[in-house]
Design a protein around this motif. Structure first.
Motif, PDB file in Angstrom:
ATOM      1  N   TYR A  73     -99.315  -9.926  -6.560  1.00  7.10           N
ATOM      2  CA  TYR A  73     -98.822  -9.550  -7.883  1.00  7.10           C
ATOM      3  C   TYR A  73     -99.376 -10.379  -9.044  1.00  7.10           C
ATOM      4  O   TYR A  73     -99.191  -9.996 -10.195  1.00  7.10           O
ATOM      5  CB  TYR A  73     -97.292  -9.678  -7.926  1.00  7.10           C
ATOM      6  N   ALA A  74    -100.024 -11.494  -8.774  1.00  9.65           N
ATOM      7  CA  ALA A  74    -100.274 -12.454  -9.851  1.00  9.65           C
ATOM      8  C   ALA A  74    -101.750 -12.685 -10.126  1.00  9.65           C
ATOM      9  O   ALA A  74    -102.630 -12.299  -9.356  1.00  9.65           O
ATOM     10  CB  ALA A  74     -99.585 -13.781  -9.525  1.00  9.65           C
ATOM     11  N   ASP A  75    -101.987 -13.358 -11.248  1.00 14.71           N
ATOM     12  CA  ASP A  75    -103.322 -13.798 -11.631  1.00 14.71           C
ATOM     13  C   ASP A  75    -103.570 -15.240 -11.211  1.00 14.71           C
ATOM     14  O   ASP A  75    -104.712 -15.704 -11.243  1.00 14.71           O
ATOM     15  CB  ASP A  75    -103.485 -13.705 -13.149  1.00 14.71           C
ATOM     16  N   GLY A  76    -102.510 -15.955 -10.878  1.00 17.89           N
ATOM     17  CA  GLY A  76    -102.628 -17.357 -10.514  1.00 17.89           C
ATOM     18  C   GLY A  76    -101.473 -17.801  -9.653  1.00 17.89           C
ATOM     19  O   GLY A  76    -100.509 -17.052  -9.414  1.00 17.89           O
ATOM     20  N   TRP A  77    -101.568 -19.031  -9.198  1.00 19.41           N
ATOM     21  CA  TRP A  77    -100.567 -19.628  -8.316  1.00 19.41           C
ATOM     22  C   TRP A  77    -100.236 -21.008  -8.847  1.00 19.41           C
ATOM     23  O   TRP A  77    -101.102 -21.691  -9.411  1.00 19.41           O
ATOM     24  CB  TRP A  77    -101.126 -19.711  -6.895  1.00 19.41           C
ATOM     25  N   ALA A  78     -98.967 -21.415  -8.713  1.00 14.00           N
ATOM     26  CA  ALA A  78     -98.546 -22.722  -9.213  1.00 14.00           C
ATOM     27  C   ALA A  78     -97.864 -23.523  -8.122  1.00 14.00           C
ATOM     28  O   ALA A  78     -97.201 -22.974  -7.225  1.00 14.00           O
ATOM     29  CB  ALA A  78     -97.603 -22.570 -10.401  1.00 14.00           C
ATOM     30  N   THR A  79     -98.035 -24.834  -8.220  1.00 13.46           N
ATOM     31  CA  THR A  79     -97.441 -25.739  -7.254  1.00 13.46           C
ATOM     32  C   THR A  79     -97.070 -27.042  -7.946  1.00 13.46           C
ATOM     33  O   THR A  79     -97.483 -27.293  -9.079  1.00 13.46           O
ATOM     34  CB  THR A  79     -98.416 -26.023  -6.096  1.00 13.46           C
ATOM     35  N   ILE A  80     -96.288 -27.845  -7.261  1.00 15.44           N
ATOM     36  CA  ILE A  80     -95.843 -29.126  -7.810  1.00 15.44           C
ATOM     37  C   ILE A  80     -96.467 -30.255  -7.007  1.00 15.44           C
ATOM     38  O   ILE A  80     -96.296 -30.334  -5.786  1.00 15.44           O
ATOM     39  CB  ILE A  80     -94.311 -29.250  -7.770  1.00 15.44           C
ATOM     40  N   ALA A  81     -97.216 -31.112  -7.704  1.00 19.03           N
ATOM     41  CA  ALA A  81     -97.622 -32.440  -7.214  1.00 19.03           C
ATOM     42  C   ALA A  81     -98.562 -32.443  -6.012  1.00 19.03           C
ATOM     43  O   ALA A  81     -98.757 -33.493  -5.401  1.00 19.03           O
ATOM     44  CB  ALA A  81     -96.383 -33.282  -6.884  1.00 19.03           C
ATOM     45  N   LEU A  82     -99.173 -31.326  -5.674  1.00 17.75           N
ATOM     46  CA  LEU A  82    -100.126 -31.354  -4.573  1.00 17.75           C
ATOM     47  C   LEU A  82    -101.417 -32.049  -5.010  1.00 17.75           C
ATOM     48  O   LEU A  82    -101.789 -32.034  -6.174  1.00 17.75           O
ATOM     49  CB  LEU A  82    -100.459 -29.939  -4.096  1.00 17.75           C
ATOM     50  N   SER A  83    -102.104 -32.618  -4.048  1.00 20.58           N
ATOM     51  CA  SER A  83    -103.390 -33.259  -4.314  1.00 20.58           C
ATOM     52  C   SER A  83    -104.460 -32.186  -4.506  1.00 20.58           C
ATOM     53  O   SER A  83    -104.272 -31.013  -4.129  1.00 20.58           O
ATOM     54  CB  SER A  83    -103.784 -34.147  -3.138  1.00 20.58           C
ATOM     55  N   PRO A  84    -105.613 -32.556  -5.055  1.00 17.47           N
ATOM     56  CA  PRO A  84    -106.698 -31.577  -5.192  1.00 17.47           C
ATOM     57  C   PRO A  84    -107.087 -30.925  -3.866  1.00 17.47           C
ATOM     58  O   PRO A  84    -107.314 -29.705  -3.822  1.00 17.47           O
ATOM     59  CB  PRO A  84    -107.846 -32.400  -5.784  1.00 17.47           C
ATOM     60  N   ASP A  85    -107.168 -31.699  -2.795  1.00 13.66           N
ATOM     61  CA  ASP A  85    -107.534 -31.123  -1.502  1.00 13.66           C
ATOM     62  C   ASP A  85    -106.481 -30.127  -1.024  1.00 13.66           C
ATOM     63  O   ASP A  85    -106.820 -29.060  -0.474  1.00 13.66           O
ATOM     64  CB  ASP A  85    -107.709 -32.230  -0.460  1.00 13.66           C
ATOM     65  N   GLU A  86    -105.213 -30.448  -1.236  1.00 14.83           N
ATOM     66  CA  GLU A  86    -104.138 -29.534  -0.830  1.00 14.83           C
ATOM     67  C   GLU A  86    -104.167 -28.262  -1.679  1.00 14.83           C
ATOM     68  O   GLU A  86    -103.933 -27.156  -1.162  1.00 14.83           O
ATOM     69  CB  GLU A  86    -102.793 -30.232  -0.963  1.00 14.83           C
ATOM     70  N   VAL A  87    -104.451 -28.399  -2.959  1.00 14.56           N
ATOM     71  CA  VAL A  87    -104.573 -27.218  -3.814  1.00 14.56           C
ATOM     72  C   VAL A  87    -105.705 -26.318  -3.323  1.00 14.56           C
ATOM     73  O   VAL A  87    -105.548 -25.103  -3.209  1.00 14.56           O
ATOM     74  CB  VAL A  87    -104.817 -27.629  -5.277  1.00 14.56           C
ATOM     75  N   ARG A  88    -106.854 -26.910  -3.028  1.00 11.44           N
ATOM     76  CA  ARG A  88    -107.996 -26.126  -2.567  1.00 11.44           C
ATOM     77  C   ARG A  88    -107.653 -25.353  -1.295  1.00 11.44           C
ATOM     78  O   ARG A  88    -107.958 -24.149  -1.182  1.00 11.44           O
ATOM     79  CB  ARG A  88    -109.195 -27.045  -2.306  1.00 11.44           C
ATOM     80  N   THR A  89    -107.018 -26.013  -0.345  1.00  9.83           N
ATOM     81  CA  THR A  89    -106.658 -25.362   0.915  1.00  9.83           C
ATOM     82  C   THR A  89    -105.717 -24.187   0.683  1.00  9.83           C
ATOM     83  O   THR A  89    -105.903 -23.095   1.247  1.00  9.83           O
ATOM     84  CB  THR A  89    -106.000 -26.375   1.862  1.00  9.83           C
ATOM     85  N   ASN A  90    -104.709 -24.391  -0.163  1.00  8.16           N
ATOM     86  CA  ASN A  90    -103.758 -23.315  -0.435  1.00  8.16           C
ATOM     87  C   ASN A  90    -104.413 -22.162  -1.173  1.00  8.16           C
ATOM     88  O   ASN A  90    -104.154 -20.984  -0.866  1.00  8.16           O
ATOM     89  CB  ASN A  90    -102.579 -23.858  -1.244  1.00  8.16           C
ATOM     90  N   LEU A  91    -105.258 -22.468  -2.151  1.00  9.51           N
ATOM     91  CA  LEU A  91    -105.937 -21.395  -2.881  1.00  9.51           C
ATOM     92  C   LEU A  91    -106.840 -20.575  -1.972  1.00  9.51           C
ATOM     93  O   LEU A  91    -106.925 -19.344  -2.111  1.00  9.51           O
ATOM     94  CB  LEU A  91    -106.758 -21.976  -4.030  1.00  9.51           C
ATOM     95  N   GLU A  92    -107.515 -21.235  -1.060  1.00 10.02           N
ATOM     96  CA  GLU A  92    -108.361 -20.502  -0.123  1.00 10.02           C
ATOM     97  C   GLU A  92    -107.524 -19.517   0.697  1.00 10.02           C
ATOM     98  O   GLU A  92    -107.934 -18.368   0.919  1.00 10.02           O
ATOM     99  CB  GLU A  92    -109.102 -21.482   0.788  1.00 10.02           C
ATOM    100  N   GLN A  93    -106.345 -19.954   1.141  1.00 11.27           N
ATOM    101  CA  GLN A  93    -105.466 -19.076   1.913  1.00 11.27           C
ATOM    102  C   GLN A  93    -104.979 -17.902   1.061  1.00 11.27           C
ATOM    103  O   GLN A  93    -104.949 -16.750   1.519  1.00 11.27           O
ATOM    104  CB  GLN A  93    -104.279 -19.880   2.445  1.00 11.27           C
ATOM    105  N   ILE A  94    -104.608 -18.199  -0.180  1.00 10.88           N
ATOM    106  CA  ILE A  94    -104.112 -17.148  -1.070  1.00 10.88           C
ATOM    107  C   ILE A  94    -105.210 -16.149  -1.385  1.00 10.88           C
ATOM    108  O   ILE A  94    -105.001 -14.923  -1.333  1.00 10.88           O
ATOM    109  CB  ILE A  94    -103.553 -17.773  -2.361  1.00 10.88           C
ATOM    110  N   ASN A  95    -106.394 -16.637  -1.696  1.00 16.92           N
ATOM    111  CA  ASN A  95    -107.477 -15.730  -2.092  1.00 16.92           C
ATOM    112  C   ASN A  95    -107.980 -14.880  -0.935  1.00 16.92           C
ATOM    113  O   ASN A  95    -108.549 -13.806  -1.155  1.00 16.92           O
ATOM    114  CB  ASN A  95    -108.612 -16.525  -2.733  1.00 16.92           C
ATOM    115  N   GLU A  96    -107.756 -15.337   0.290  1.00 17.13           N
ATOM    116  CA  GLU A  96    -108.070 -14.489   1.440  1.00 17.13           C
ATOM    117  C   GLU A  96    -107.164 -13.265   1.487  1.00 17.13           C
ATOM    118  O   GLU A  96    -107.531 -12.229   2.048  1.00 17.13           O
ATOM    119  CB  GLU A  96    -107.924 -15.289   2.738  1.00 17.13           C
TER     120      GLU A  96
END
Length: 258
Positions: A176-199
């Motif tokens: 449903y969204a154009d982006g994803w938001a999270t609290i306090a994750l590190s850059p590496d954790e953000v990258r991993t989550n974004l990869e999962q979401i974009n899949e």
């Protein structure tokens, strides 16, 4: 892309012992004057600390600024009839000159369920209700017929990001969204989550918003790491002195932009 830097308006606080309630007009004007990119309002009916209504806060901020993004961080769609939420969002988009960003979440369990009960909403149903709302929200905002009604006037659908770290939130963001938001994750954790979401995102490439980012060490280097991980904006947390917070954020923005 350069990471945008935003701050939270003084409308509440995560610490019930230290509610942060300040002059919304003064703080919004100050944030724009020192060059920040965005201001944000938290959202709840009943929270663990005093909290102002998010839509009224953002309308006030929009009225005293010209340039900045104003945003929900995050709107709890399930607390409201979706048609009313769409009417508020559409109106705020119009009166702000299309400067709105809509963050959507399902609510932090730390605040309890009193607000949900008061709104006549089952706390356990908030995820499903959020999905149902997001499915019809864009059509309602632009003024298309949905739910057998047509809201008028319509407006441009604001950018939407979905907050949350679980699998359901990831699927919600991807669908449903154009982006994803999270609290306090590190850059590496953000990258991993974004990869999962974009899949899951059917060709979309979502960017991230990080609230209370990890800026240990050299914050400029950390911002560069977040940018490389796919972060488009950060929202810095309040400490209790909003003017000091905004000055610090503006200094970081200046250093980051070089």
């Amino acid at each position: 892309m350069t990471v945008e830097i935003g701050v939270i308006l003084p409308t509440s606080t995560p610490d019930p012992a230290r509610p942060i309630l300040g002059d919304v007009r003064d703080s919004a004007r100050y944030a724009e004057d020192v060059g920040l990119d965005s201001v944000w309002s938290t959202d709840h009916l009943i929270a663990s600390a005093p909290m102002l209504d998010s839509t009224v806060v953002l309308a006030t901020a929009a009225a005293v600024t010209e340039r900045m993004t104003i945003g929900y961080n995050v709107m709890l769609l399930a607390l409201r009839p979706v048609a009313w939420a769409a009417k508020q969002i559409s109106t705020l988009q119009l009166v702000s000159g299309n400067r709105l960003v809509l963050g959507v979440g399902t609510g932090n369990p730390a605040h309890g369920d009193a607000g949900w009960r008061a709104a006549g909403v089952e706390f356990t149903e908030r995820g499903r209700l959020t999905d149902d709302a997001l499915a019809v929200l864009p059509d309602l905002i632009v003024g298309k017929t949905s739910l057998d009604i047509q809201l008028s006037p319509g407006s441009k659908v604001p950018p939407i990001f979905v907050a949350g770290g679980g699998a359901r939130a990831q699927k919600r963001a991807a669908k449903y969204a154009d982006g994803w938001a999270t609290i306090a994750l590190s850059p590496d954790e953000v990258r991993t989550n974004l990869e999962q979401i974009n899949e899951l995102a059917d060709g979309k490439q979502l960017k991230a918003t990080v609230i209370a980012p990890q800026l240990d060490g050299d914050p400029v280097e950390q911002l560069a790491a977040y940018e490389a991980a796919g972060v488009e904006r950060i929202i810095l947390p309040p400490t209790g002195d909003w003017r000091h917070d905004y000055d610090q954020a503006a200094d970081l923005r200046t250093r980051h932009h070089g």
